[in-house]
Design an enzyme around this catalytic site. Structure first.
Site, PDB file in Angstrom:
ATOM      1  N   HIS A 141     -27.106  22.079  -0.964  1.00 38.77           N
ATOM      2  CA  HIS A 141     -26.701  22.653  -1.564  1.00 38.77           C
ATOM      3  C   HIS A 141     -26.182  23.633  -1.719  1.00 38.77           C
ATOM      4  CE1 HIS A 141     -29.728  23.514  -5.545  1.00 38.77           C
ATOM      5  NE2 HIS A 141     -29.280  25.044  -4.797  1.00 38.77           N
ATOM      6  N   GLU A 147     -26.159  15.369  -3.280  1.00 37.20           N
ATOM      7  CA  GLU A 147     -28.026  15.764  -2.805  1.00 37.20           C
ATOM      8  C   GLU A 147     -28.398  15.313  -3.551  1.00 37.20           C
ATOM      9  OE1 GLU A 147     -29.174  19.632  -3.713  1.00 37.20           O
ATOM     10  OE2 GLU A 147     -28.137  20.269  -4.647  1.00 37.20           O
ATOM     11  N   CYS A 164      -1.082   1.955  -3.692  1.00 35.90           N
ATOM     12  CA  CYS A 164      -2.476   2.486  -3.118  1.00 35.90           C
ATOM     13  C   CYS A 164      -1.999   4.289  -2.730  1.00 35.90           C
ATOM     14  CB  CYS A 164      -3.014   3.020  -1.390  1.00 35.90           C
ATOM     15  SG  CYS A 164      -2.983   1.258  -0.583  1.00 35.90           S
ATOM     16  N   CYS A 211       0.790  -1.189   0.010  1.00 34.13           N
ATOM     17  CA  CYS A 211       0.159   0.429   0.114  1.00 34.13           C
ATOM     18  C   CYS A 211       1.042   1.772   0.088  1.00 34.13           C
ATOM     19  CB  CYS A 211      -1.081   0.332   1.074  1.00 34.13           C
ATOM     20  SG  CYS A 211      -2.167   1.405   1.293  1.00 34.13           S
ATOM     21  N   TYR A 233      -9.336  -3.274 -11.448  1.00 38.65           N
ATOM     22  CA  TYR A 233      -9.126  -1.797 -10.624  1.00 38.65           C
ATOM     23  C   TYR A 233      -8.055  -0.795 -11.274  1.00 38.65           C
ATOM     24  CZ  TYR A 233      -7.205  -2.392  -6.533  1.00 38.65           C
ATOM     25  OH  TYR A 233      -6.042  -2.387  -4.828  1.00 38.65           O
ATOM     26  N   LYS A 290       0.251   5.170  -6.331  1.00 39.33           N
ATOM     27  CA  LYS A 290      -0.540   5.254  -6.987  1.00 39.33           C
ATOM     28  C   LYS A 290      -1.361   6.664  -7.091  1.00 39.33           C
ATOM     29  CE  LYS A 290      -4.714   4.203  -6.782  1.00 39.33           C
ATOM     30  NZ  LYS A 290      -5.878   3.211  -5.766  1.00 39.33           N
ATOM     31  N   GLU A 312      -6.921   2.566 -12.878  1.00 46.23           N
ATOM     32  CA  GLU A 312      -6.490   3.114 -13.032  1.00 46.23           C
ATOM     33  C   GLU A 312      -5.236   3.687 -13.418  1.00 46.23           C
ATOM     34  OE1 GLU A 312      -8.001   2.559  -8.113  1.00 46.23           O
ATOM     35  OE2 GLU A 312      -6.467   1.951  -8.635  1.00 46.23           O
TER      36      GLU A 312
END
Ligand code: FAD
Length: 464
Positions: free
Chosen positions: A441, A446, A52, A47, A184, A55, A188
């Site tokens: 908002h 939302e 992770c 990682c 993934y 990356k 990625e």
């Protein structure tokens, strides 16, 4: 007579200083256990060192392209931006080295002895340090050795390709790159290279990217990627060969591509070779992973395993949780196991994906009647930037209970959004809970609390 802790050199020996091993070692030491951890490469593991973290830094780098382009619609003029790979590499590597130091220091501060060498298992309580040929007797052994990338299926010329590990060693940005894979990691990195300016081809043997994700999200990603790069689905690479100072990839449809780098990101395998598992009678499964029970205990009572080597859910937060639960159980007298059923997760493609819970097919199979709430819209920013992009959000609701059983987001910041939504879904939120939540908002998220009418799907028509 059972052996007491006095007959052992340590209470816990951890093999592997990655996400799972580091957490387990620190927590166990916090309970007063005498802990040694061996790491054969760099503390921090996949990682931190080549997964992770580096990356994500590259994902950030790649996304500036969109920002520069979008800025014009808001009145900014930006001179032609230039990207310098060597600056990114230097700064990224320095950050990784800093984090490695932090991990190392945290272990030492927790009282864990860190041994910078490879460790293998000799018997249920003995570790051999390969570099010094020392033996260490441990009451408990934790295997947290992670996995490594593999180039599968093997094709002629595969040695010309790099894996995800090699990406972090590249000295320059490839002008043309072929990324092979549909998971993934492939998705990625293809996004990163396209963003940084490489002419990028993403090739996958399946008809859609990201197997296991919601089909509509997969389609949305496919459409977005087809705009950003040369996307080839349902194709395989037959061979790689050197040609004209570059690499020629011959495809199954007879076409061929001339590229400067080939990244194969088709899978990973647990790091069990030569670990000594056969000496203690631990057999691996078909994927090469170590089978464990809910408490991460292997077939040998004194040996546990956590993280990618067990192939339960190969993600850092899962390895960390498993390591923590192991330490609580074995050294804290607080039995704990990890619930692998509900895992919020993100794919750092551009645009991004965030998911928690079931995809639509699985929800229909497991929950019976479901309602699908959907919003597909142009983000507000696109009104001025002019970028042709859409956000897709899906909320899946079990009709019998009103429970939200899946949320899928495709679009900017989906990873950040899904972490917060994951709390609600983990708590068992119903659609009514979503509805009574006041919207923030103006935001994209939302939409998640203003979805009023279920989408009409082929399933709802069939159900009348
Ligand atoms: P690892 O972190 O792999 O650590 C195992 C350690 O054991 C390694 O340091 C290794 O050198 C050491 N070791 C192995 N054998 C021995 C031995 N015999 N003796 C001593 N040391 C040994 N996960 C996410 O959650 N989010 C992401 O965005 C993400 N991105 C990723 C991107 C890439 C390119 C890759 C490859 C992975 C990514 N992951 C991501 C997955 C994540 O990195 C892993 O799930 C996680 O690191 C697993 O932790 P671990 O402790 O099981 O193993």
């Amino acid at each position: 007579m059972s052996e007491t802790s006095e007959t052992f050199d340590v209470d816990l020996f951890v093999i592997g200083g990655g996400s799972g091993g580091v957490r387990a070692a620190r927590i166990a030491a916090g309970y007063g256990a005498r802990v040694t951890l061996a790491e054969e490469y760099r503390v921090g593991g996949t990682c931190v060192i080549r997964g992770c973290v580096p990356k994500k830094l590259m994902v950030y780098a790649g996304r500036f392209r969109d920002e520069f382009e979008d800025a014009a619609g808001f009145g900014w003029s930006v001179e032609t931006p230039r990207f310098d790979w060597s600056v990114l590499k230097r700064r990224r590597d320095a950050e990784i080295a800093r984090l490695e130091g932090v991990y190392d220091a945290n272990l030492t501060r927790a009282g864990v002895a860190v041994v910078p060498q490879r460790a293998v298992i000799e018997d249920p309580h003995t570790i051999r340090l390969v570099g010094t040929d020392e033996r260490v007797r441990a009451r408990v052994i934790l295997i947290a050795v992670g996995g490594h990338p593999v180039k599968e299926p093997v094709i002629p010329g595969a040695e010309l390709a790099i894996t995800s590990n090699g990406v972090f060693e590249l000295e320059s940005l490839p002008e043309r790159i072929l990324v092979v894979g549909g998971g993934y990691i492939a998705v990625e990195f293809a996004g990163v290279f396209a963003g940084l300016g490489s002419r990028t081809t993403l090739l996958h043997r399946g008809e859609r990217l990201l197997r296991g994700f919601d089909d509509e999200i997969r389609d949305a990603l496919g459409e977005a990627y087809a705009e950003r790069m040369d996307l080839r689905l349902g194709r395989t690479v037959q061979s790689l060969e050197r040609s004209e100072g570059a690499i020629r990839a011959v495809l199954d449809d007879g076409d061929s591509l001339l590229v400067d780098q080939v990244l194969v990101a088709t899978g990973r395998r647990p790091n069990v070779d030569g670990l000594g598992l056969e000496r203690v009678g631990i057999e691996t499964d078909g994927a090469g992973a170590i089978p464990v029970d809910a408490y991460s205990r292997t077939a040998v009572p004194s040996i546990y395993a956590v993280g990618d080597v067990t192939n339960r859910a190969n993600l850092t937060p899962i390895a960390i949780r498993e390591g923590h639960a192991f330490a609580d159980t074995v050294f804290g007298a607080r039995p704990a196991c990890v619930d692998h059923r509900l895992i919020p997760t993100a794919v750092f493609s551009t645009p991004e994906i965030g998911v928690v819970g079931h995809n639509e097919d699985v929800a229909r199979r497991l929950c019976g009647a479901i309602d699908v709430y959907k919003a597909s819209f142009r983000p507000m920013k696109a009104a001025l930037s002019g970028r042709d992009e859409r956000i897709l959000m899906k909320v899946l609701v079990e009709r019998a209970t009103d429970k939200v059983v899946g949320v899928h987001i495709f679009g900017h910041d989906a990873g950040e959004i899904i972490q917060a939504v994951g709390i609600a879904v983990t708590m068992g939120a119903t659609k009514a809970d979503f509805d009574r939540t006041i919207a923030v908002h103006p935001t994209a998220s939302e939409e998640l609390v203003t979805l009023r009418v279920p989408a009409v799907t082929k399933h709802s028509i069939a159900a009348g």
